[in-house]
Design an enzyme around this catalytic site. Structure first.
Site, PDB file in Angstrom:
ATOM      1  CE1 TYR A 131      78.279 -59.933 107.270  1.00 17.15           C
ATOM      2  CE2 TYR A 131      77.729 -58.405 105.499  1.00 17.15           C
ATOM      3  CZ  TYR A 131      77.415 -59.007 106.711  1.00 17.15           C
ATOM      4  OH  TYR A 131      76.251 -58.680 107.347  1.00 17.15           O
ATOM      5  CG  HIS A 162      73.979 -61.974 110.046  1.00 14.85           C
ATOM      6  ND1 HIS A 162      72.858 -62.017 109.241  1.00 14.85           N
ATOM      7  CD2 HIS A 162      74.777 -61.012 109.517  1.00 14.85           C
ATOM      8  CE1 HIS A 162      72.976 -61.130 108.270  1.00 14.85           C
ATOM      9  NE2 HIS A 162      74.140 -60.505 108.413  1.00 14.85           N
ATOM     10  NE  ARG A 180      70.197 -54.726 106.397  1.00 15.08           N
ATOM     11  CZ  ARG A 180      70.334 -55.863 107.080  1.00 15.08           C
ATOM     12  NH1 ARG A 180      70.875 -56.916 106.494  1.00 15.08           N
ATOM     13  NH2 ARG A 180      69.917 -55.966 108.327  1.00 15.08           N
ATOM     14  CE1 TYR A 215      75.244 -55.129 103.875  1.00 14.10           C
ATOM     15  CE2 TYR A 215      76.197 -55.202 106.080  1.00 14.10           C
ATOM     16  CZ  TYR A 215      75.324 -55.708 105.134  1.00 14.10           C
ATOM     17  OH  TYR A 215      74.525 -56.789 105.433  1.00 14.10           O
ATOM     18  CG  HIS A 232      73.041 -56.325 110.542  1.00 10.87           C
ATOM     19  ND1 HIS A 232      73.290 -55.413 109.543  1.00 10.87           N
ATOM     20  CD2 HIS A 232      73.248 -57.554 109.980  1.00 10.87           C
ATOM     21  CE1 HIS A 232      73.624 -56.037 108.430  1.00 10.87           C
ATOM     22  NE2 HIS A 232      73.614 -57.342 108.665  1.00 10.87           N
TER      23      HIS A 232
END
Length: 233
Positions: free
Chosen positions: A103, A157, A152, A142, A155
């Site tokens: 991120y 959000h 994870r 990640y 995906h």
């Protein structure tokens, strides 16, 4: 009868405490929630209908000096109410990691590289038929510190606003056929299998795009028995 439709159905949303998701025991409320009726002031303001969206806010591949690295994709769908009717003018926000699984945020200390051409956030306004559309890149998986070598699944959000701040849901979209979907602790915290499947987008047969891109459809149902599960970070 209508109140029964509006309430969150049992098993279709993650519980506040899910021990396999290690951070929830420390933040889950110890007592049951108290239902507070909404007043006129809460559902009429602050209004978001006139929120200005800049050019390319819904195209995450054109927000920097050059195109980001990764697989170019289109994410599109409709925002619907519990009766399947479109919700016009809903404000749809997304945020995600880059193709390497990192991120654009100082709290992310994953040693994957940052992409200077990918910020990872976008907004779109649903049209009169509830349709929205984003152009982005497919996020990477990640690691996270839930358990040893836990990862994870890929995906994105989502945050969906109605006319005011209190008319909001937060959820996540997963990709079909990804092996990590079977072990991702967030999506698997939802007890109902049919509800979990509603978080997985589907491949679109075709989509209009300025250049080749794989398109995915993710419809968002705001509430009711067929509603999209609420999944926060």
């Amino acid at each position: 009868m209508k109140d029964e439709i509006y309430r969150r159905p049992t098993g279709q949303h993650p519980p506040n405490r899910f021990d396999a998701y290690k951070s929830t025991p420390g933040r889950a409320p110890a007592k049951p929630a108290i239902v507070l009726p909404q007043t006129l002031s809460e559902i009429t303001g602050p209004l978001l209908q006139t929120e200005h969206l800049d050019t390319n806010e819904n195209d995450l591949t054109r927000q920097r000096m050059a195109e980001p690295l990764g697989e170019r994709i289109i994410v599109q769908g409709r925002v619907l109410d519990e009766d399947g009717k479109p919700v016009p003018n809903a404000l749809v926000e997304i945020w995600q990691c880059n193709a390497a699984g990192r991120y654009h945020h100082p709290g992310d200390q994953h040693d994957a590289p940052l992409d200077p051409n990918f910020y990872g956030g976008g907004r779109a306004r649903a049209d009169s038929e509830g349709k929205y559309r984003f152009v982005t890149i497919k996020p990477g998986a990640y690691p996270w510190r839930n358990t040893h070598n836990a990862w994870r699944a890929q995906h994105i959000h989502f945050s969906i606003f109605g006319p005011a701040f209190v008319t909001r849901i937060v959820t996540q979209m997963y990709f079909p056929g990804e092996p990590l979907n079977r072990q991702d602790r967030l999506i698997n915290s939802i007890p109902d299998e049919a509800a979990r499947k509603r978080l997985v987008c589907r491949v679109a047969a075709s989509a209009l795009a300025p250049s080749p891109a794989l398109a995915f459809i993710f419809d968002i149902v705001l509430r009711g028995r067929g509603g999209t599960p609420w999944v926060a970070a």
